[in-house]
Write a protein that holds these residues in place. Sequence first.
Motif, PDB file in Angstrom:
ATOM      1  N   ALA A 149      32.751  50.574  33.423  1.00  0.00           N
ATOM      2  CA  ALA A 149      33.410  49.616  32.538  1.00  0.00           C
ATOM      3  C   ALA A 149      32.441  48.495  32.209  1.00  0.00           C
ATOM      4  O   ALA A 149      31.396  48.352  32.838  1.00  0.00           O
ATOM      5  CB  ALA A 149      34.673  49.064  33.196  1.00  0.00           C
ATOM      6  N   SER A 150      32.802  47.686  31.245  1.00  0.00           N
ATOM      7  CA  SER A 150      31.920  46.638  30.740  1.00  0.00           C
ATOM      8  C   SER A 150      31.853  45.445  31.686  1.00  0.00           C
ATOM      9  O   SER A 150      32.667  45.299  32.605  1.00  0.00           O
ATOM     10  CB  SER A 150      32.413  46.163  29.374  1.00  0.00           C
ATOM     11  N   VAL A 151      30.896  44.581  31.415  1.00  0.00           N
ATOM     12  CA  VAL A 151      30.810  43.322  32.131  1.00  0.00           C
ATOM     13  C   VAL A 151      32.111  42.547  31.907  1.00  0.00           C
ATOM     14  O   VAL A 151      32.736  42.629  30.855  1.00  0.00           O
ATOM     15  CB  VAL A 151      29.592  42.511  31.647  1.00  0.00           C
ATOM     16  N   GLY A 152      32.517  41.804  32.928  1.00  0.00           N
ATOM     17  CA  GLY A 152      33.787  41.081  32.849  1.00  0.00           C
ATOM     18  C   GLY A 152      34.909  41.775  33.583  1.00  0.00           C
ATOM     19  O   GLY A 152      36.016  41.243  33.668  1.00  0.00           O
ATOM     20  N   GLY A 153      34.623  42.953  34.148  1.00  0.00           N
ATOM     21  CA  GLY A 153      35.649  43.725  34.824  1.00  0.00           C
ATOM     22  C   GLY A 153      35.631  43.557  36.331  1.00  0.00           C
ATOM     23  O   GLY A 153      35.594  42.434  36.851  1.00  0.00           O
ATOM     24  N   PHE A 154      35.636  44.691  37.048  1.00  0.00           N
ATOM     25  CA  PHE A 154      35.756  44.673  38.509  1.00  0.00           C
ATOM     26  C   PHE A 154      34.663  43.844  39.171  1.00  0.00           C
ATOM     27  O   PHE A 154      34.942  42.963  39.988  1.00  0.00           O
ATOM     28  CB  PHE A 154      35.732  46.118  39.023  1.00  0.00           C
ATOM     29  N   GLY A 155      33.400  44.109  38.849  1.00  0.00           N
ATOM     30  CA  GLY A 155      32.301  43.380  39.474  1.00  0.00           C
ATOM     31  C   GLY A 155      32.380  41.891  39.235  1.00  0.00           C
ATOM     32  O   GLY A 155      32.087  41.080  40.135  1.00  0.00           O
ATOM     33  N   SER A 156      32.772  41.504  38.030  1.00  0.00           N
ATOM     34  CA  SER A 156      32.908  40.073  37.716  1.00  0.00           C
ATOM     35  C   SER A 156      34.004  39.431  38.543  1.00  0.00           C
ATOM     36  O   SER A 156      33.872  38.282  38.994  1.00  0.00           O
ATOM     37  CB  SER A 156      33.195  39.898  36.217  1.00  0.00           C
ATOM     38  N   HIS A 157      35.096  40.157  38.761  1.00  0.00           N
ATOM     39  CA  HIS A 157      36.183  39.616  39.577  1.00  0.00           C
ATOM     40  C   HIS A 157      35.754  39.495  41.035  1.00  0.00           C
ATOM     41  O   HIS A 157      36.150  38.541  41.729  1.00  0.00           O
ATOM     42  CB  HIS A 157      37.433  40.491  39.439  1.00  0.00           C
ATOM     43  N   VAL A 158      34.953  40.444  41.522  1.00  0.00           N
ATOM     44  CA  VAL A 158      34.432  40.343  42.883  1.00  0.00           C
ATOM     45  C   VAL A 158      33.553  39.099  43.023  1.00  0.00           C
ATOM     46  O   VAL A 158      33.684  38.319  43.982  1.00  0.00           O
ATOM     47  CB  VAL A 158      33.646  41.617  43.256  1.00  0.00           C
ATOM     48  N   LEU A 159      32.649  38.900  42.061  1.00  0.00           N
ATOM     49  CA  LEU A 159      31.772  37.725  42.108  1.00  0.00           C
ATOM     50  C   LEU A 159      32.576  36.428  42.041  1.00  0.00           C
ATOM     51  O   LEU A 159      32.265  35.455  42.729  1.00  0.00           O
ATOM     52  CB  LEU A 159      30.769  37.778  40.949  1.00  0.00           C
ATOM     53  N   HIS A 160      33.591  36.405  41.210  1.00  0.00           N
ATOM     54  CA  HIS A 160      34.436  35.206  41.109  1.00  0.00           C
ATOM     55  C   HIS A 160      35.109  34.916  42.443  1.00  0.00           C
ATOM     56  O   HIS A 160      35.139  33.752  42.908  1.00  0.00           O
ATOM     57  CB  HIS A 160      35.483  35.409  40.021  1.00  0.00           C
ATOM     58  N   PHE A 161      35.638  35.950  43.077  1.00  0.00           N
ATOM     59  CA  PHE A 161      36.280  35.751  44.387  1.00  0.00           C
ATOM     60  C   PHE A 161      35.282  35.229  45.418  1.00  0.00           C
ATOM     61  O   PHE A 161      35.578  34.297  46.177  1.00  0.00           O
ATOM     62  CB  PHE A 161      36.898  37.056  44.874  1.00  0.00           C
ATOM     63  N   LEU A 162      34.080  35.833  45.457  1.00  0.00           N
ATOM     64  CA  LEU A 162      33.076  35.401  46.434  1.00  0.00           C
ATOM     65  C   LEU A 162      32.675  33.951  46.212  1.00  0.00           C
ATOM     66  O   LEU A 162      32.470  33.190  47.171  1.00  0.00           O
ATOM     67  CB  LEU A 162      31.851  36.317  46.347  1.00  0.00           C
ATOM     68  N   ALA A 163      32.567  33.551  44.944  1.00  0.00           N
ATOM     69  CA  ALA A 163      32.214  32.159  44.651  1.00  0.00           C
ATOM     70  C   ALA A 163      33.328  31.219  45.105  1.00  0.00           C
ATOM     71  O   ALA A 163      33.073  30.164  45.721  1.00  0.00           O
ATOM     72  CB  ALA A 163      31.949  31.996  43.157  1.00  0.00           C
ATOM     73  N   GLN A 164      34.563  31.585  44.808  1.00  0.00           N
ATOM     74  CA  GLN A 164      35.696  30.740  45.194  1.00  0.00           C
ATOM     75  C   GLN A 164      35.852  30.666  46.709  1.00  0.00           C
ATOM     76  O   GLN A 164      36.294  29.655  47.250  1.00  0.00           O
ATOM     77  CB  GLN A 164      36.984  31.287  44.566  1.00  0.00           C
ATOM     78  N   ASP A 165      35.479  31.748  47.385  1.00  0.00           N
ATOM     79  CA  ASP A 165      35.644  31.822  48.837  1.00  0.00           C
ATOM     80  C   ASP A 165      34.433  31.272  49.596  1.00  0.00           C
ATOM     81  O   ASP A 165      34.412  31.280  50.824  1.00  0.00           O
ATOM     82  CB  ASP A 165      35.870  33.286  49.248  1.00  0.00           C
ATOM     83  N   GLY A 166      33.427  30.839  48.860  1.00  0.00           N
ATOM     84  CA  GLY A 166      32.251  30.257  49.485  1.00  0.00           C
ATOM     85  C   GLY A 166      31.307  31.256  50.105  1.00  0.00           C
ATOM     86  O   GLY A 166      30.414  30.902  50.868  1.00  0.00           O
ATOM     87  N   LEU A 167      31.453  32.524  49.758  1.00  0.00           N
ATOM     88  CA  LEU A 167      30.649  33.566  50.392  1.00  0.00           C
ATOM     89  C   LEU A 167      29.334  33.833  49.673  1.00  0.00           C
ATOM     90  O   LEU A 167      28.491  34.567  50.183  1.00  0.00           O
ATOM     91  CB  LEU A 167      31.460  34.870  50.478  1.00  0.00           C
ATOM     92  N   LEU A 168      29.138  33.231  48.496  1.00  0.00           N
ATOM     93  CA  LEU A 168      27.873  33.420  47.789  1.00  0.00           C
ATOM     94  C   LEU A 168      26.782  32.496  48.331  1.00  0.00           C
ATOM     95  O   LEU A 168      25.627  32.615  47.931  1.00  0.00           O
ATOM     96  CB  LEU A 168      28.063  33.172  46.285  1.00  0.00           C
ATOM     97  N   ASP A 169      27.157  31.578  49.210  1.00  0.00           N
ATOM     98  CA  ASP A 169      26.187  30.608  49.728  1.00  0.00           C
ATOM     99  C   ASP A 169      25.487  31.076  50.994  1.00  0.00           C
ATOM    100  O   ASP A 169      24.800  30.304  51.650  1.00  0.00           O
ATOM    101  CB  ASP A 169      26.905  29.267  50.021  1.00  0.00           C
ATOM    102  N   GLN A 170      25.676  32.347  51.355  1.00  0.00           N
ATOM    103  CA  GLN A 170      25.145  32.814  52.637  1.00  0.00           C
ATOM    104  C   GLN A 170      23.941  33.749  52.463  1.00  0.00           C
ATOM    105  O   GLN A 170      23.641  34.552  53.338  1.00  0.00           O
ATOM    106  CB  GLN A 170      26.263  33.542  53.391  1.00  0.00           C
ATOM    107  N   GLY A 171      23.257  33.637  51.337  1.00  0.00           N
ATOM    108  CA  GLY A 171      22.061  34.440  51.129  1.00  0.00           C
ATOM    109  C   GLY A 171      22.341  35.906  50.866  1.00  0.00           C
ATOM    110  O   GLY A 171      21.461  36.759  51.061  1.00  0.00           O
ATOM    111  N   LEU A 172      23.543  36.215  50.428  1.00  0.00           N
ATOM    112  CA  LEU A 172      23.917  37.596  50.178  1.00  0.00           C
ATOM    113  C   LEU A 172      23.156  38.168  48.987  1.00  0.00           C
ATOM    114  O   LEU A 172      22.995  37.508  47.960  1.00  0.00           O
ATOM    115  CB  LEU A 172      25.427  37.682  49.909  1.00  0.00           C
ATOM    116  N   LYS A 173      22.698  39.383  49.121  1.00  0.00           N
ATOM    117  CA  LYS A 173      22.104  40.109  47.997  1.00  0.00           C
ATOM    118  C   LYS A 173      23.202  40.993  47.393  1.00  0.00           C
ATOM    119  O   LYS A 173      23.602  41.998  47.989  1.00  0.00           O
ATOM    120  CB  LYS A 173      20.923  40.957  48.461  1.00  0.00           C
ATOM    121  N   ILE A 174      23.736  40.607  46.237  1.00  0.00           N
ATOM    122  CA  ILE A 174      24.808  41.365  45.604  1.00  0.00           C
ATOM    123  C   ILE A 174      24.405  41.719  44.179  1.00  0.00           C
ATOM    124  O   ILE A 174      23.808  40.902  43.458  1.00  0.00           O
ATOM    125  CB  ILE A 174      26.151  40.601  45.628  1.00  0.00           C
TER     126      ILE A 174
END
Length: 647
Positions: A567-592
């Motif tokens: 599927a296009s950008v803006g779908g499942f992967g984008s929602h995962v990234l949005h959740f990780l950002a809201q949950d503070g999990l993107l600040d831990q050096g994760l390679k995603i």
Amino acid sequence: MSSDSKTPLLDQIITPDDLRALDESQLQQVAEELRAETIDAVSVTGGHLGAGLGVVELTVALHYLFDTPADRLIWDVGHQAYPHKILTGRRDRIRTLRQPGGLSGFTKRAESEYDPFGAAHSSTSISAGLGMAVARDLSEDKDNNVIAVIGDGALSAGMAYEAMNNAGAMDKRLIVILNDNDMSIAPPVGAISHYLARLTSSGTYLYLRDIVKQLAKRLPKGWERRAARAEEYTRNFWTGGTLFEELGFYYVGPIDGHNLEHLVPVLRNVRDAEQGPILVHCVTQKGKGYEPAENSADKYHGVSKFDVITGAMSKPKPNAPSYTKVFANSLIDEARRDDKIVAITAAMPSGTGLDLFGEEFPERTFDVGIAEQHGVTFAAGLATEGYRPFAAIYSTFLQRAYDQVVHDVAIQQLPVRFAIDRAGFVGADGPTHAGSFDVTYLSCLPGFVVMAAADEAELRHMVATAVQIDDRPSALRYPRGEGVGVEMPERGEPLDIGRGRVVREGNSVALLSFGARLQECLSAADQLSRHGLSTTVADARFAKPLDHDLIRRLVREHEVVVTIEEASVGGFGSHVLHFLAQDGLLDQGLKIRTLVLPDEFVDQGKPEQMYADHGLDARGIVRTVFSALGREMTPEDVGAAGQGDAG
């Protein structure tokens, strides 16, 4: 040109100018040769056959009488246009139809100046033609004709009537040809109806009609309208065109669309008429001139490669049932236990598998025609009364009903179930039919449940799941083609909403798949493991609601996380990234990384190659992981990637 050529006249035609150089008496032979060439070409490539065979004579007559490409000729739907392509400089490439790098199976502006408007979806021609006619009249240096050929069911969509209503009010010079091949708008035509059509399209008739109008203007108030109505009803008593007249069109027909002696004089009259919008009603036979297609119009609407002599299609024996058939059989199974389940299709009963459902439940199956907007709101109405509607619509066609999905279904939280076929790349049908955007445009809607089947067994479970969702709308998506050959459950079992599953455990890399790329993820995991990268493979199942617990676990326990979706950008992967950002999990050096369909419209090709070209096969997944880790892939790595067991 050899002396024993089977197409001596067609061999002389490179462009319509060559056709117009012939004598009118030669047109029938041209039509016969054009029909034979169309059959032979499609037997090699596969594609849409029946609709094109039904407009061979019409195609010849239009290009003979009109000055194309200066006169704009729009085919609606564009799959009727194979004979048109042969006559417009593309015969030498006609056996590349729908092949990688070849001709499109529809009209396409970038392909030829003779295709003024791309039409792979239906019912757009009159709107586009009216726009062209207005642009012509705004330009002082133009006086060309605009002709819209609408047929093969395309007049069942509301957009066509909206356009006719507007065109009739504007009174612009526009010619609409109705190719009536299966809608039964009028009874079969004959000599009398041809005579009336030729008479009512003639300059003499139109001249006398104008005189009557002028005389009526001199009569007392009210008589002008009475005279016009008398003429209209007298003519329409014979021709049946009242609907079109009420929309502001001058109606001509019905005429035999296969008889050039009828077509040519009528179309010549119409071409030369100083008249506002005109509709010419041609009755044709789908598959005309090829007996197998005449006897089975639905089967030969779209075909694979076939033997011209026998009509037998060369389809390889499938290794697994198609997703479409699995959906249909699963829905039938559920409907046997639940008499509130009903099914809706928009003119695609066989394409969506609802022909099978309709055989068992004819009273609970509804074909609304090419009218997705109506179909969605119709389903919403059923849902308000306690029924469980399944609207089975291709991803690309559901786009036409987006406002209805939002306004009539989502805002009211009505439990309409959308069965979205043809998710992802669709191969030979190209960008107009690719299911690229549904995850993005549905998962942004509050309250929606969005599922994607990883295999045919999962699809069976998701049908059962959708049946049980009675408090909000839901969608399940699945690709075109065969399943992967997994063992099928005896019946579907409802899934926990918003819960994914771990298919393989690892501790270094996590591949989170949404949809039918799961087998490629498993193959990639095999290859990564050979390089010492222990890999977890998970099936998200749901893009909305997301499985937050699963995502948190994958992020915390793995060095690299890759999401994969068709599927296009803006779908499942984008929602995962949005959740990780809201949950503070993107600040831990994760390679995603997120793997999605490319941000471009991809031309037709073999689906496997299309996925490979855009990094959505096992090799592309491995390459993405290596890149995230800052590692280079050796030639040996590249060759081995994608060869692992599916496990």
